[in-house]
Design a protein around this motif. Structure first.
Motif, PDB file in Angstrom:
ATOM      1  N   SER B 845       0.952  -1.186  -0.051  1.00 47.83           N
ATOM      2  CA  SER B 845      -0.008  -0.048  -0.108  1.00 47.83           C
ATOM      3  C   SER B 845       0.761   1.102  -0.046  1.00 47.83           C
ATOM      4  N   THR B 846       2.034   1.143   0.469  1.00 49.04           N
ATOM      5  CA  THR B 846       3.101   2.299   0.515  1.00 49.04           C
ATOM      6  C   THR B 846       3.404   2.969  -0.524  1.00 49.04           C
ATOM      7  N   ASN B 847       3.650   2.132  -1.790  1.00 48.59           N
ATOM      8  CA  ASN B 847       3.929   2.483  -3.033  1.00 48.59           C
ATOM      9  C   ASN B 847       3.055   2.893  -3.918  1.00 48.59           C
ATOM     10  N   ALA B 848       1.500   2.613  -3.474  1.00 47.40           N
ATOM     11  CA  ALA B 848       0.442   2.795  -4.479  1.00 47.40           C
ATOM     12  C   ALA B 848       0.094   4.137  -4.640  1.00 47.40           C
ATOM     13  N   GLY B 849       0.402   5.041  -3.610  1.00 46.36           N
ATOM     14  CA  GLY B 849      -0.236   6.294  -3.776  1.00 46.36           C
ATOM     15  C   GLY B 849      -1.495   6.634  -3.261  1.00 46.36           C
ATOM     16  N   ASN B 850      -1.691   7.764  -3.110  1.00 47.49           N
ATOM     17  CA  ASN B 850      -3.114   8.301  -2.488  1.00 47.49           C
ATOM     18  C   ASN B 850      -4.007   8.157  -3.755  1.00 47.49           C
ATOM     19  N   LEU B 851      -5.228   7.640  -3.595  1.00 49.36           N
ATOM     20  CA  LEU B 851      -6.414   7.584  -4.583  1.00 49.36           C
ATOM     21  C   LEU B 851      -6.479   8.959  -5.241  1.00 49.36           C
ATOM     22  N   PHE B 852      -6.586   9.965  -4.613  1.00 52.76           N
ATOM     23  CA  PHE B 852      -7.007  11.347  -5.278  1.00 52.76           C
ATOM     24  C   PHE B 852      -5.834  11.482  -6.408  1.00 52.76           C
ATOM     25  N   ASP B 853      -4.573  11.434  -6.370  1.00 57.26           N
ATOM     26  CA  ASP B 853      -3.500  11.634  -7.152  1.00 57.26           C
ATOM     27  C   ASP B 853      -3.738  10.491  -8.343  1.00 57.26           C
ATOM     28  N   ARG B 854      -3.788   9.347  -7.995  1.00 52.25           N
ATOM     29  CA  ARG B 854      -3.898   8.501  -9.054  1.00 52.25           C
ATOM     30  C   ARG B 854      -5.152   8.751  -9.969  1.00 52.25           C
ATOM     31  N   LEU B 855      -6.191   9.068  -9.335  1.00 51.66           N
ATOM     32  CA  LEU B 855      -7.617   9.550 -10.255  1.00 51.66           C
ATOM     33  C   LEU B 855      -6.917  10.804 -11.127  1.00 51.66           C
ATOM     34  N   MET B 856      -6.194  11.647 -10.394  1.00 50.79           N
ATOM     35  CA  MET B 856      -5.799  12.665 -11.466  1.00 50.79           C
ATOM     36  C   MET B 856      -5.053  12.205 -12.743  1.00 50.79           C
ATOM     37  N   ARG B 857      -4.474  10.987 -12.451  1.00 51.02           N
ATOM     38  CA  ARG B 857      -4.011  10.599 -13.726  1.00 51.02           C
ATOM     39  C   ARG B 857      -4.749   9.966 -14.840  1.00 51.02           C
ATOM     40  N   SER B 858      -6.122  10.102 -14.263  1.00 45.66           N
ATOM     41  CA  SER B 858      -7.005   9.640 -15.245  1.00 45.66           C
ATOM     42  C   SER B 858      -7.470  10.883 -16.231  1.00 45.66           C
ATOM     43  N   CYS B 859      -7.424  11.986 -15.542  1.00 47.45           N
ATOM     44  CA  CYS B 859      -7.674  13.014 -16.179  1.00 47.45           C
ATOM     45  C   CYS B 859      -6.856  13.162 -17.520  1.00 47.45           C
TER      46      CYS B 859
END
Lengths: 430, 892
Positions: B845-859
């Motif tokens: 989980s530590t290298n997964a990154g926070n959900l918000f920033d990962r969703l930003m990649r979807s942008c």
């Protein structure tokens, strides 16, 4: 409808995020009164508490110095939540209402899950009735008449349809609570006989056994032995295998039981006889009952109403396969006798104030309900529901006995109050 | 072995020799390879018909005598080689003058009528043959029964008249005493008798033998062998054991002092010295019997005198309708490999037994994996006699072993699986009736067949009387236990013109379908107690009559109780039949007084129990609730029947005991059951579990505030219900559950965020105040660990996870769940920035990154429109779903 693309994105995000980091919960045991309150609440209702109710329960526990009585009081507070009735009780009782013992019955899509059997149990719990009455009394819980009109539009109760309860379960109401203003009970207690369209008199009712759902599940076709077996299983926690006793007399075993299955009477001696010798003389209490599939309701041969095949009030199903053993017992009326009052099944704890024999479903069901096994069984089922496990060790078993003793004592009402069992079990497993 | 043929050879002269020569050729066919075979083969042939040229019968009765008796017995291979003019007396089959033969038949020899029409079984002709005189078959009883049948037919005109049973007091009254019973375990047998059987009988009587022949008392497994051997052992009189007598009855001295084998059966003697072998067997059985401790009878019991079933008065049961009988198998021999046709309709269609089968003590054959078959030649009378009338009935008493077997022949007249004249078959709960008629109607296999309605479950795995009738005008009908099943023939009736006379008759299998080593392909499992073929369709009344007549022998046992009450000649009468190989059926206990004008008075009787071999039977006591007062003769105490396990069979010592009889009583007190020991502790189990389907649904409703009866929610929940957990245990939790939960969580979060009121209550209320649902992502959430992001996470945390006493109060959050900071890290904290490919499955989980920033990649990917307000809603839904569908809400 959900936008498919957005849905896809969110699901991907969920998978990416994983749940690894969010895996602990207050489900774990903890000594703080707030955490204990949360667990008690969750186990009783199946849902997490709100901050408001948790504050109240925490306060009750702390002001009671974390005594058992305080936890029990807190549990009673939790049980005010609708989900104690709508979810926990419904899901505990529903498997008792079908042969598959399914919590999601096979016909739930068309018939719904809630029915007059479960509603009657819920009502009995809500009102702190002597829980033994559910097996034999002239008792039924139906929706308040004020729910039969707009905006609720619940169809009226019918002895030949479950539409009443199917609609009721879709309403966002507390089955154990009230609705409207001024507040009115959602479920109201009525005479079961009065709702059977004249099929049964009060003396011919037997609690959940003669509800429409009970009859539909266990009086349909067959020989009615399903009703006896599942009543034993669901309310005395003993299946036939566990009460097998080959030393009882076979003199009430009906003709349809082969004495030599496949030509080998050893099977009869070692297996069939063990159950049928006790079961058949009890099951003969149901001799006048049948579930009429075509009419969708219980069919009872009232006094003077003779079955065309037997020439008596006894239903034909009690005389099927009569040539399997023609000198076997021929059921002639609804008399019953409990041979299990002696022998190994004496341990089921029969009430010595009862006669152990009689006529009809009501007195036989009372014989079962007044047994020690009935009380033990209710406690064990609640323990399983609340603690999410069966008793496993001597501490658990001692607690079961302790709760059984309390179950029998008057608490909020006259005793045998199932809510108290829930509260005690939740206190133990907090 | 001294057989009937040997005796005939000694007594009669050359007439027999030609017969013997032809018969000896058959002997080897039936011999078993396990030892020296000394069994002669029975004469299965039809009587050699002698043409009558003498004076006509003088009266109708002489004519009846001729038709029923003389014609059947005057043949040279019956009685006609000796009891003829100039031969042995009485000359009841003399061929010169049937009128003189009639006189001889009615004469008295040594005080006994040669033919006793009033009591056919007491006829000298019958008793003599039954005791071993010149039976033409291997079983004296079959010959005697056959002759008795001839006499009964003469006496009755038909065989339908019922006989009245005359009860006679037992000549000797015996007290029940100490009695031996077979031990329950096989250890004593294994050390005494079993070794002898293994050494000398396993060549045939073992299931592993290539020449296997039941009963399998020489199996290597002592338990199995013991079970099969009991019926051959007499523990009260070892010398009378079948094991001994089959070698040599040592009570009978040799008729030839120079040949000690004379008067011995010598069945498969291993040494050639029959008596020596019999003594070896006797010693083994004596050792076994001596090792059994007799059961002492409880002296406090109130008991009747003793009776054995073999002491009982035999009743053949009710009268059967057999006017058109053409073949009958009653299976009475209890041994051997031939089932005799005892219809008295010649030629007899005897059946040869193959494979695995057991004889039933109650009369019958149990097919385990075997068959009973007559050749086409031997079965031809069925074809001829049935075609002559164009109608027939197949009647049988059967016990199907189970209701699972399908397409199995119980009875068939066929050449293979596709060609038959008729068949009675079983398919699960159904009887099936195959009949070949005109080819345009029924095909060569007798199809289409008539079946009983599966819903009726007419076939049960218990003793049943089954009759199948066929006649022009009615077609096929099936009757079970006397009742027409009501099933109608699917095709019109036709003539039996296409029947073949070249088919074999078989029970329990299909002709040509079995192999000696494996009959399973087509074997029917079950027992037949009686099979009859009639060349008329029996009427319903006739079928009912035959059903009422029952099957097997019934015995009347008179248990004397005169010593217990002051009324002499008092008995309790019990009807007893051997029910199957393991039990006797007792029925209808009745008080009987055989005295003249007895004064009975009032005799209380209560709690009747059946005793066997010194003790009360442990199971099957069906009369313990009898509680009445005897006031009249022939008073029935109970209409019920019950079965009692047999121990030794016909030599079991039975008695009755009473709780109360007259002034005698025995108090039965049943001890309380012992308190069961405390069960052992189970393994540790989890005290937490998962929420089940309704709980998941209501939890999500409670946490989001979205009503569970919201239409979209209800539709989604109903479609997902079966995919959600139904039990709390983790063991059954699978990935499908997880997917279902996340789908439902998304639906709730979708409804929560899309509903302006709900989202305002959840996120917009103080102190969260997040109301930016009409702004794009960057405006709504800002950058870094913004207030807006924290507001969303705080709302989710407070309402779904921590549930603090007041909003955002970390001091009162639930101590057992994750912290607010941990959730912040998982969902929005920039310090937990995604490393590498955000769409890769994270290893931790530590290298997964926070959900918000990962969703930003979807942008940047374009799958989420971050520049619109919808993007903001989607981000909130994603964070909401991540919490709502997580273990926080799943675990209970």
């Amino acid at each position: 409808m959900v936008n498919a693309n957005r849905y896809h994105t969110v699901i991907r995000a969920l998978l990416l995020a994983g749940f690894a980091g969010i895996t602990t919960s207050y489900a774990l045991a903890d000594a703080t009164s707030r955490a204990q309150a949360a667990r008690i609440y969750d186990r009783l209702t199946g849902v997490p508490p709100t901050a408001a109710v948790l504050n109240t329960m925490e306060s009750i526990i702390d002001s009671g110095s974390k005594s058992d009585a305080a936890y029990v009081d807190a549990a009673y507070e939790a049980m005010k939540n609708k989900n104690f009735y709508n979810v926990t009780l419904v899901n505990m009782v529903t498997p008792w209402t079908n042969e598959e013992q399914a919590v999601i019955p096979l016909d739930s899509e068309t018939e719904g899950t809630l029915n007059d059997y479960t509603a009657t149990v819920i009502g009995a719990v809500r009102d702190d009735l002597d829980f033994r009455r559910i097996l034999f009394d002239d008792i039924l819980y139906v929706a308040n008449d004020d729910l039969l009109v707009a905006p609720y539009n619940v169809p009226a109760y019918s002895y030949s349809s479950n539409a009443h309860y199917k609609t009721l379960e879709t309403l966002d109401v507390n089955l154990g609570g009230t609705f409207g203003s001024p507040a009115k009970d959602v479920l109201v207690s009525v005479s079961q006989a009065s709702k059977t369209g004249g099929e049964l008199t009060p003396a011919e009712t037997a609690g959940v056994i003669t509800t429409r759902a009970g009859a539909k599940a266990f009086f349909t076709m067959g020989t009615n032995r399903a009703m006896f077996r599942f009543t034993m299983l669901n309310h005395l926690c003993n299946d036939m295998e566990q009460v097998k006793d080959v030393t009882r007399t076979p003199d009430r075993i009906q003709q349809d039981v082969s004495r030599s299955p496949g030509g080998d009477s050893r099977i009869f001696f070692n297996a069939c006889l063990g159950c049928h010798s006790g079961m058949d003389p009890m099951n003969q209490a149901f001799a006048y009952y049948n579930y009429d599939d075509a009419a969708g309701k219980l069919d009872f041969n009232a006094s003077g109403e003779l079955d065309p095949d037997t020439g008596t009030r006894v239903k034909k199903k009690y005389r099927i396969n009569e040539y399997n053993f023609v000198t076997g017992y021929k059921t002639v009326d609804d008399s019953w006798i409990n041979y299990w009052r002696n022998g190994p099944n004496k341990l089921l704890g029969w009430d010595q104030s009862l006669q152990g024999s009689g006529n009809g479903a009501k007195s036989m069901a009372q014989e079962l309900a007044y047994s020690e096994a009935f009380a033990q069984c209710q406690v064990k089922k609640v323990f399983q529901t609340v603690c999410l496990r069966a008793p496993v060790d001597s501490s658990d078993r001692a607690k079961i006995n302790d709760i059984v003793a309390k179950f029998k004592q008057p608490f909020k009402a006259s005793g045998y109050e199932l809510k108290r069992v829930f509260a005690e079990a939740a206190t133990y497993c907090k | 072995m001294s057989t009937a043929l040997d005796k005939m050879k000694n007594n009669c002269s050359s007439a027999w020799k030609a017969v013997l020569v032809s018969l000896f050729a058959l002997v080897s066919v039936y011999g078993c390879g396990g030892g020296e075979s000394t069994s002669s083969n029975p004469n299965l042939g039809a009587p050699i018909v002698v043409g009558y040229t003498g004076p006509a019968p003088a009266t109708a009765d002489v004519q009846a005598f001729k038709i029923n008796v003389w014609d059947n017995l005057s043949a040279t291979n019956r009685c006609g080689s000796c009891h003829v003019a100039g031969g042995q007396s009485p000359q009841f089959v003399r061929q010169d003058d049937v009128n003189l033969a009639y006189s001889a038949a009615n004469s008295v020899v040594n005080g006994q009528l040669v033919i006793n029409l009033a009591a056919p079984d007491q006829s000298l002709m019958v008793t003599k043959v039954r005791n071993g005189h010149q039976c033409w078959l291997a079983d004296n009883n079959i010959c005697a029964d056959t002759i008795q049948g001839y006499i009964e037919a003469w006496g009755n005109g038909t065989s339908t008249t019922s006989k009245e049973i005359v009860l006679e007091a037992p000549t000797v009254l015996r007290d029940p005493g100490a009695s031996k019973s077979f031990p329950t375990d096989s250890s004593l047998f294994a050390s005494t008798i079993h070794p002898v059987l293994l050494a000398h009988c396993a060549g045939c009587h073992s299931e592993t033998s290539t020449n296997k022949q039941s009963p399998f008392f020489a199996n290597s497994d002592p338990d199995s062998a013991y079970n099969n051997a009991k019926q051959k052992i007499n523990i009260d009189s070892p010398g009378d054991s079948r094991f001994v007598v089959r070698l040599c009855d040592l009570n009978v001295p040799p008729s030839d002092p120079l040949d000690t084998n004379t008067n011995c059966q010598g069945h498969n003697s291993w040494s050639g010295d029959f008596r020596a072998d019999a003594n070896v067997m006797l010693t083994a059985i004596q050792n076994f019997a001596n090792g059994i401790t007799p059961t002492q009878i409880d002296p406090s019991l109130v008991i009747s005198k003793l009776m054995r079933v073999e002491d009982g008065i035999v009743s053949a049961g009710g009268a059967r309708h057999e006017a058109n009988l053409i073949a009958l198998w009653e299976f009475k021999t209890k041994q051997g490999n031939i089932a005799y046709d005892t219809s008295n309709i010649e030629p007899a269609t005897h059946l040869n037994l193959f494979g695995e089968y057991n004889w039933l003590g109650s009369y019958g054959i149990q097919f385990i994996n075997g068959a009973a078959q007559a050749s086409a030649a031997d079965a031809r009378k069925l074809h001829d006699l049935i075609k002559s009338t164009g109608e027939y009935s197949i009647e049988a008493w059967v016990v199907p072993e189970n209701v699972a077997q399908s397409d199995r022949n119980i009875i068939s007249y066929s050449s293979n699986a596709t060609s038959r004249n008729f068949a009675m078959k079983q398919t699960q709960y159904n009887y099936e009736f195959y009949n070949r008629s005109e080819s345009s109607i029924n095909l060569g296999n007798g199809t289409p067949f008539l079946t009983t309605d599966p819903n009726d479950e007419d076939l049960q795995a218990t003793l049943q009387h089954v009759v199948m009738t066929y006649k022009v005008g009615e077609g096929r009908k099936i009757y079970v236990n006397g009742q027409d099943t009501g099933d109608t023939d699917p095709v019109a009736y036709g003539l039996l013109t296409d029947w073949s006379n070249n088919y074999a008759f078989i029970l329990g299998n299909e002709v040509g379908s079995y192999r000696a080593d494996d009959m399973n392909n087509s074997a029917w499992k079950g027992s037949v107690r009686l099979v009859a073929i009639h060349n008329r369709a029996l009427t319903p009344a006739q079928i009912q009559q035959n059903f009422d007549a029952g099957v097997g022998e019934k015995y009347y046992l008179l248990f004397s109780i005169s010593h217990l009450i002051s009324v002499p000649d008092s008995y309790i009468l019990m009807e007893v039949t051997q029910f199957d190989n393991y039990s006797f059926q007792f029925s209808k206990p009745t008080y009987v007084n055989l005295g003249t004008n007895p004064t009975i008075g009032s005799i209380p009787v209560k709690g009747l129990r059946i005793g066997i071999n010194g003790k009360e039977a442990a199971v099957g006591q069906g009369y313990i609730n009898v509680d009445t007062t005897i006031t009249t003769n022939n008073q029935v105490l109970s209409d019920l029947g019950t079965i009692i396990p047999l121990e030794k069979g016909f030599t079991d010592d039975f008695f009755l005991s009473f709780e109360v009889l007259g002034s005698n009583s025995h108090v039965y007190v049943e001890a309380d059951p012992p308190t069961p020991a405390a069960p052992a502790d189970s393994e540790d189990v989890s005290d937490i579990g998962v929420r089940t389907f309704d709980e998941v649904n209501q939890t999500m409703s409670a946490l989001t505030g979205v009503p569970f009866n919201n239409t979209n929610i209800m539709n989604k929940f109903n479609s997902l219900k079966q995919q959600l957990p139904s039990k709390e245990t983790f063991i059954g939790f699978v990935s499908a559950h997880s997917i279902g939960i996340s789908q439902l969580a998304f639906e709730y979060c979708n409804e929560l965020v899309e509903d302006s009121t709900l989202r305002a209550n959840f996120f917009g209320a103080a102190p969260y105040n997040f109301n930016s649902f009409d702004q794009n992502v960057s405006t709504a959430f800002g950058t870094g660990l913004s207030t807006q992001k924290q507001a969303v996470v705080n709302a989710l945390y407070d309402r779904m996870i921590g549930i603090p006493a007041t909003a955002t109060d970390n001091a009162t959050v639930l101590s057992t769940t994750i912290t607010r900071a941990q959730l912040m890290t998982e969902l929005v904290d920039p310090a937990n920035a995604p490393a590498g490919d955000p769409f890769a499955i994270p290893s931790t989980s530590t290298n997964a990154g926070n959900l918000f920033d990962r969703l930003m990649r979807s942008c940047s990917e374009g799958s989420v429109s971050c520049t619109t307000a919808q993007g903001t809603k989607d981000f909130v839904k994603a964070m909401c779903t991540a919490v709502l569908g997580s273990a926080v809400t799943l675990v209970q």
